[in-house]
Design an enzyme around this catalytic site. Sequence first.
Site, PDB file in Angstrom:
ATOM      1  N   LYS A  65      10.047  -2.946  19.976  1.00  0.00           N
ATOM      2  CA  LYS A  65      11.124  -3.517  20.987  1.00  0.00           C
ATOM      3  C   LYS A  65      10.656  -3.793  22.315  1.00  0.00           C
ATOM      4  O   LYS A  65      10.867  -5.043  22.755  1.00  0.00           O
ATOM      5  CB  LYS A  65      12.107  -2.541  20.746  1.00  0.00           C
ATOM      6  CG  LYS A  65      13.155  -2.167  19.906  1.00  0.00           C
ATOM      7  CD  LYS A  65      13.893  -3.221  19.518  1.00  0.00           C
ATOM      8  CE  LYS A  65      14.938  -2.726  18.194  1.00  0.00           C
ATOM      9  NZ  LYS A  65      15.994  -3.601  18.044  1.00  0.00           N
ATOM     10  N   TYR A  92       8.634   1.658  16.348  1.00  0.00           N
ATOM     11  CA  TYR A  92       9.831   1.326  16.367  1.00  0.00           C
ATOM     12  C   TYR A  92      10.178   0.753  18.044  1.00  0.00           C
ATOM     13  O   TYR A  92      10.525  -0.223  18.487  1.00  0.00           O
ATOM     14  CB  TYR A  92      10.937   2.428  16.057  1.00  0.00           C
ATOM     15  CG  TYR A  92      12.375   2.158  16.640  1.00  0.00           C
ATOM     16  CD1 TYR A  92      13.215   0.997  16.008  1.00  0.00           C
ATOM     17  CD2 TYR A  92      12.883   2.715  17.553  1.00  0.00           C
ATOM     18  CE1 TYR A  92      14.377   0.631  16.445  1.00  0.00           C
ATOM     19  CE2 TYR A  92      14.182   2.434  18.020  1.00  0.00           C
ATOM     20  CZ  TYR A  92      14.888   1.388  17.571  1.00  0.00           C
ATOM     21  OH  TYR A  92      16.171   1.065  18.005  1.00  0.00           O
ATOM     22  N   ARG A 140      20.809  14.480  25.070  1.00  0.00           N
ATOM     23  CA  ARG A 140      20.825  12.952  25.105  1.00  0.00           C
ATOM     24  C   ARG A 140      21.949  12.260  25.897  1.00  0.00           C
ATOM     25  O   ARG A 140      23.033  13.057  26.032  1.00  0.00           O
ATOM     26  CB  ARG A 140      21.033  12.662  23.646  1.00  0.00           C
ATOM     27  CG  ARG A 140      19.550  12.870  22.935  1.00  0.00           C
ATOM     28  CD  ARG A 140      18.477  12.047  23.010  1.00  0.00           C
ATOM     29  NE  ARG A 140      17.426  12.177  22.138  1.00  0.00           N
ATOM     30  CZ  ARG A 140      16.593  13.201  22.445  1.00  0.00           C
ATOM     31  NH1 ARG A 140      16.403  13.914  23.609  1.00  0.00           N
ATOM     32  NH2 ARG A 140      15.400  13.155  21.758  1.00  0.00           N
ATOM     33  N   TYR A 189      26.314  -1.263  11.914  1.00  0.00           N
ATOM     34  CA  TYR A 189      27.164  -0.441  13.130  1.00  0.00           C
ATOM     35  C   TYR A 189      27.159  -0.942  14.348  1.00  0.00           C
ATOM     36  O   TYR A 189      28.491  -1.294  14.876  1.00  0.00           O
ATOM     37  CB  TYR A 189      26.319   1.041  13.245  1.00  0.00           C
ATOM     38  CG  TYR A 189      27.059   1.922  14.123  1.00  0.00           C
ATOM     39  CD1 TYR A 189      28.392   2.247  14.129  1.00  0.00           C
ATOM     40  CD2 TYR A 189      26.269   2.761  14.839  1.00  0.00           C
ATOM     41  CE1 TYR A 189      28.995   3.181  15.172  1.00  0.00           C
ATOM     42  CE2 TYR A 189      26.651   3.651  15.876  1.00  0.00           C
ATOM     43  CZ  TYR A 189      28.136   3.934  16.051  1.00  0.00           C
ATOM     44  OH  TYR A 189      28.656   4.819  16.861  1.00  0.00           O
ATOM     45  N   THR A 227      15.919  -0.509  23.375  1.00  0.00           N
ATOM     46  CA  THR A 227      16.070   0.721  23.021  1.00  0.00           C
ATOM     47  C   THR A 227      15.668   1.904  24.127  1.00  0.00           C
ATOM     48  O   THR A 227      14.528   1.365  24.831  1.00  0.00           O
ATOM     49  CB  THR A 227      15.596   1.505  21.929  1.00  0.00           C
ATOM     50  OG1 THR A 227      15.585   2.761  21.570  1.00  0.00           O
ATOM     51  CG2 THR A 227      14.177   1.001  21.749  1.00  0.00           C
TER      52      THR A 227
HETATM   53  N1  UFG Z   1      18.880  16.243  15.752  1.00  0.00           N
HETATM   54  C1  UFG Z   1      19.018  17.521  15.240  1.00  0.00           C
HETATM   55  N2  UFG Z   1      19.417  17.602  13.817  1.00  0.00           N
HETATM   56  C2  UFG Z   1      19.624  16.369  13.160  1.00  0.00           C
HETATM   57  C3  UFG Z   1      19.335  15.231  13.572  1.00  0.00           C
HETATM   58  C4  UFG Z   1      19.397  15.016  15.139  1.00  0.00           C
HETATM   59  O1  UFG Z   1      19.107  18.504  15.827  1.00  0.00           O
HETATM   60  O2  UFG Z   1      19.816  16.704  11.856  1.00  0.00           O
HETATM   61  C5  UFG Z   1      18.786  16.099  17.122  1.00  0.00           C
HETATM   62  C6  UFG Z   1      17.543  15.453  17.582  1.00  0.00           C
HETATM   63  O3  UFG Z   1      16.417  16.295  17.591  1.00  0.00           O
HETATM   64  C7  UFG Z   1      17.814  14.820  18.811  1.00  0.00           C
HETATM   65  C8  UFG Z   1      19.159  14.594  18.914  1.00  0.00           C
HETATM   66  O4  UFG Z   1      19.868  15.448  17.715  1.00  0.00           O
HETATM   67  O5  UFG Z   1      17.626  15.698  20.064  1.00  0.00           O
HETATM   68  C9  UFG Z   1      19.605  13.061  18.716  1.00  0.00           C
HETATM   69  O6  UFG Z   1      19.064  12.787  17.560  1.00  0.00           O
HETATM   70  P1  UFG Z   1      19.432  11.391  16.812  1.00  0.00           P
HETATM   71  O7  UFG Z   1      18.454  11.184  15.785  1.00  0.00           O
HETATM   72  O8  UFG Z   1      20.868  11.129  16.597  1.00  0.00           O
HETATM   73  O9  UFG Z   1      18.905  10.170  17.899  1.00  0.00           O
HETATM   74  P2  UFG Z   1      17.637  10.052  18.803  1.00  0.00           P
HETATM   75  O10 UFG Z   1      17.759  10.498  20.126  1.00  0.00           O
HETATM   76  O11 UFG Z   1      16.220  10.654  18.133  1.00  0.00           O
HETATM   77  O12 UFG Z   1      17.366   8.243  18.785  1.00  0.00           O
HETATM   78  C10 UFG Z   1      18.280   7.540  19.341  1.00  0.00           C
HETATM   79  C11 UFG Z   1      18.428   6.047  18.527  1.00  0.00           C
HETATM   80  C12 UFG Z   1      17.224   5.501  18.392  1.00  0.00           C
HETATM   81  C13 UFG Z   1      16.426   5.384  19.597  1.00  0.00           C
HETATM   82  C14 UFG Z   1      16.429   6.772  20.439  1.00  0.00           C
HETATM   83  C15 UFG Z   1      15.591   6.472  21.669  1.00  0.00           C
HETATM   84  O13 UFG Z   1      18.853   6.410  17.437  1.00  0.00           O
HETATM   85  O14 UFG Z   1      17.154   4.263  17.684  1.00  0.00           O
HETATM   86  O15 UFG Z   1      17.594   7.209  20.447  1.00  0.00           O
HETATM   87  O16 UFG Z   1      15.005   7.607  22.079  1.00  0.00           O
HETATM   88  F1  UFG Z   1      15.193   4.999  19.581  1.00  0.00           F
END
Ligand code: UFG
Length: 330
Positions: free
Chosen positions: A142, A138, A218, A11, A114
């Site tokens: 990194k 993870y 975020r 991506y 990250t």
């Molecule tokens: N979320 C939901 N429902 C879902 C998926 C996510 O509520 O089905 C929430 C998560 O709890 C979080 C937010 O949406 O609060 C964002 O979640 P993501 O999984 O999209 O992304 P993350 O913030 O967990 O992770 C991202 C990158 C990782 C990196 C991280 C850094 O994808 O690779 O940021 O903290 F490590």
Amino acid sequence: MKVLVTGGAGYIGSHVSKALALAGHEPIVYDNLEMGHKWAVQWGPLVKADLADIAVLRKSLEQVEAVIHLAGYIFVGESVKAPGKYYRNNFTNSLHLLDAMVETGVKNIVFSSTAAVYGNPREIPIPEDAPKEPINPYGESKRFIEQVMEWYSSAHGMRALSLRYFNACGADPDHEIGEMHNPETHLLPLIIYASLGLRPSIQVFGTDYNTADGTCLRDYIHVTDLARAHVSGLAYLKNVGVTTACNVGTGSGHTVRELIRAVETLGGKPVPVTEGPRRGGDAETLVARATLARDLLGWQPRHSSLDEIVSTALRWHHHAIETGLHDYRA
Ligand code: UFG
């Protein structure tokens, strides 16, 4: 400049390849296609190989002046359950790459790091010198590589820039490429799949956080902005070349509910939502201090409004469905 882009069929890697080509560089994609897609390699040749294939790696490095290293596993939850998988690929394979760079005399590397290196931050927005306390393998893998690159810089004259990504999302404005993970765990594509009926609903992980609407916050950065930061990073390495690390975010954030509302508004359809418990390992708020990227790289986000992120992502998923590229399995 000829640049080896490891993970260039993924991506972010495919958007980096396009940004390189637009800036007049020549990307050579190095990808084993375990997670990446052949259709995403459109701006230069593909070397289909693993970073553990040292002979192929050396041969590929002999053709380039710099490396952008994105290859690696990306699932935080999986890394907690299978740490060895993450250390072997994200750490050991990166070591292979760094050693092969030393052997072939390639000095400059932009590394895909990250926000997960910070763990649960004590200060928001997060400055680059905040404590690095990753809370999963993870993020730790990194962080290790960032540190290894510092030592390789003093020992071997390597010039390394670690870009600490915040939440990459959105898609190429020409919808030539976009996000397509399997399994998909990221918030925005999952909301879009719920809105398109590809899954029954989006589950909100936690509604009792100390944020305006109780859901996690975020720093969402458009993938084309993120991709451009790599091109600026190459220029920085060529002109300045001091090994360092830099956040790539916007400096402000959005909650989960705000993203859902934006998809409803721009997609013109209600999104079915369920509310669930907090997901283990999620920090409440992750927002970058984004000034270093501006000062060091001359980089600023241009396309990271929530509207532009969501509308490009929606267009991409519609296009992928219409052209049969979509392989999402709920
Ligand atoms: N979320 C939901 N429902 C879902 C998926 C996510 O509520 O089905 C929430 C998560 O709890 C979080 C937010 O949406 O609060 C964002 O979640 P993501 O999984 O999209 O992304 P993350 O913030 O967990 O992770 C991202 C990158 C990782 C990196 C991280 C850094 O994808 O690779 O940021 O903290 F490590």
